[in-house]
Write a protein that holds these residues in place. Structure first.
Motif, PDB file in Angstrom:
ATOM      1  N   LEU A  39       0.839  -1.210   0.000  1.00  0.00           N
ATOM      2  CA  LEU A  39       0.000   0.000   0.000  1.00  0.00           C
ATOM      3  C   LEU A  39       0.867   1.252   0.000  1.00  0.00           C
ATOM      4  O   LEU A  39       0.702   2.133  -0.837  1.00  0.00           O
ATOM      5  CB  LEU A  39      -0.950   0.009   1.204  1.00  0.00           C
ATOM      6  CG  LEU A  39      -1.833   1.243   1.333  1.00  0.00           C
ATOM      7  CD1 LEU A  39      -2.849   1.297   0.201  1.00  0.00           C
ATOM      8  CD2 LEU A  39      -2.541   1.256   2.669  1.00  0.00           C
ATOM      9  N   ILE A  44      -0.074   3.679  -3.080  1.00  0.00           N
ATOM     10  CA  ILE A  44      -0.217   5.114  -2.784  1.00  0.00           C
ATOM     11  C   ILE A  44       0.676   5.960  -3.693  1.00  0.00           C
ATOM     12  O   ILE A  44       0.224   6.979  -4.224  1.00  0.00           O
ATOM     13  CB  ILE A  44       0.028   5.409  -1.291  1.00  0.00           C
ATOM     14  CG1 ILE A  44      -0.980   4.663  -0.415  1.00  0.00           C
ATOM     15  CG2 ILE A  44      -0.013   6.901  -1.021  1.00  0.00           C
ATOM     16  CD1 ILE A  44      -2.427   5.063  -0.599  1.00  0.00           C
ATOM     17  N   LEU A  65      -7.780   0.575  -3.822  1.00  0.00           N
ATOM     18  CA  LEU A  65      -8.800   0.295  -2.805  1.00  0.00           C
ATOM     19  C   LEU A  65     -10.183   0.784  -3.195  1.00  0.00           C
ATOM     20  O   LEU A  65     -10.947   1.283  -2.369  1.00  0.00           O
ATOM     21  CB  LEU A  65      -8.402   0.900  -1.446  1.00  0.00           C
ATOM     22  CG  LEU A  65      -7.082   0.446  -0.859  1.00  0.00           C
ATOM     23  CD1 LEU A  65      -6.763   1.231   0.395  1.00  0.00           C
ATOM     24  CD2 LEU A  65      -7.088  -1.032  -0.574  1.00  0.00           C
ATOM     25  N   VAL A  68     -13.089   3.015  -2.078  1.00  0.00           N
ATOM     26  CA  VAL A  68     -12.670   3.978  -1.064  1.00  0.00           C
ATOM     27  C   VAL A  68     -12.294   5.281  -1.758  1.00  0.00           C
ATOM     28  O   VAL A  68     -11.530   5.298  -2.713  1.00  0.00           O
ATOM     29  CB  VAL A  68     -11.476   3.423  -0.261  1.00  0.00           C
ATOM     30  CG1 VAL A  68     -10.944   4.460   0.705  1.00  0.00           C
ATOM     31  CG2 VAL A  68     -11.870   2.162   0.464  1.00  0.00           C
ATOM     32  N   PRO A  71      -7.851   6.743   0.025  1.00  0.00           N
ATOM     33  CA  PRO A  71      -6.996   5.667   0.539  1.00  0.00           C
ATOM     34  C   PRO A  71      -5.922   6.153   1.507  1.00  0.00           C
ATOM     35  O   PRO A  71      -5.401   5.366   2.287  1.00  0.00           O
ATOM     36  CB  PRO A  71      -6.356   5.061  -0.698  1.00  0.00           C
ATOM     37  CG  PRO A  71      -6.935   5.732  -1.862  1.00  0.00           C
ATOM     38  CD  PRO A  71      -7.760   6.869  -1.405  1.00  0.00           C
ATOM     39  N   PHE A  74      -6.044   5.404   5.362  1.00  0.00           N
ATOM     40  CA  PHE A  74      -5.749   4.092   5.933  1.00  0.00           C
ATOM     41  C   PHE A  74      -4.439   4.047   6.696  1.00  0.00           C
ATOM     42  O   PHE A  74      -4.059   2.999   7.186  1.00  0.00           O
ATOM     43  CB  PHE A  74      -5.766   3.018   4.845  1.00  0.00           C
ATOM     44  CG  PHE A  74      -7.142   2.596   4.489  1.00  0.00           C
ATOM     45  CD1 PHE A  74      -7.759   1.567   5.168  1.00  0.00           C
ATOM     46  CD2 PHE A  74      -7.841   3.253   3.502  1.00  0.00           C
ATOM     47  CE1 PHE A  74      -9.044   1.189   4.858  1.00  0.00           C
ATOM     48  CE2 PHE A  74      -9.121   2.884   3.172  1.00  0.00           C
ATOM     49  CZ  PHE A  74      -9.724   1.843   3.858  1.00  0.00           C
TER      50      PHE A  74
END
Length: 128
Positions: A39, A44, A65, A68, A71, A74
């Motif tokens: 992630l 990202i 994700l 969502v 993200p 998170f």
């Protein structure tokens, strides 16, 4: 000055240890299966890249994700760690090698942080 030299030696030791430990990632071009580093290290930064390109081109940006909408919510460390990955990707020019540098730096930094934290309670951290 001696203490700074000792800290740098420990940090370099952790860096060399984790660089050797994760060397198969760089050699084989395979990613280890760890969703948090995926992630912060892959998804990202891809989102940041897509949003910058969308800003410049006027197109919509896809993100990880789905469905969502944010993200980055998170993890509080996501922007900083993703920036570190982007730096390594710019430095190396290769996503897999940047991931290798990224996980090496994250693990070495965490180990060094624990070493410094141990210094709060232990007088001589090296002899423990």
């Amino acid at each position: 000055m001696r203490r700074i030299g000792q800290h740098l030696a420990v940090l370099n030791g952790y860096g060399l240890f984790f660089a050797a430990l994760f060397a198969p990632v760089g050699w084989r071009g395979q990613l280890p299966g760890h969703c948090d580093t995926w992630l912060n290290g892959l998804a990202i930064p891809g989102l940041i890249r897509n949003q910058l390109l969308a800003l410049l081109s006027g197109r919509a940006a896809a993100g990880p994700l789905y469905p969502v909408s944010n993200p980055l919510a998170f993890g509080e460390s996501a922007p900083a760690l993703s920036s570190l990955f982007l730096f390594f990707e710019l430095l190396s020019g290769d996503t897999i090698f940047a991931y290798y540098l990224f996980i090496t730096a994250v693990f070495a930094g965490t180990a060094f942080g624990l070493y410094l934290l141990a210094g709060v309670w232990v007088r001589d951290r090296v002899s423990c």
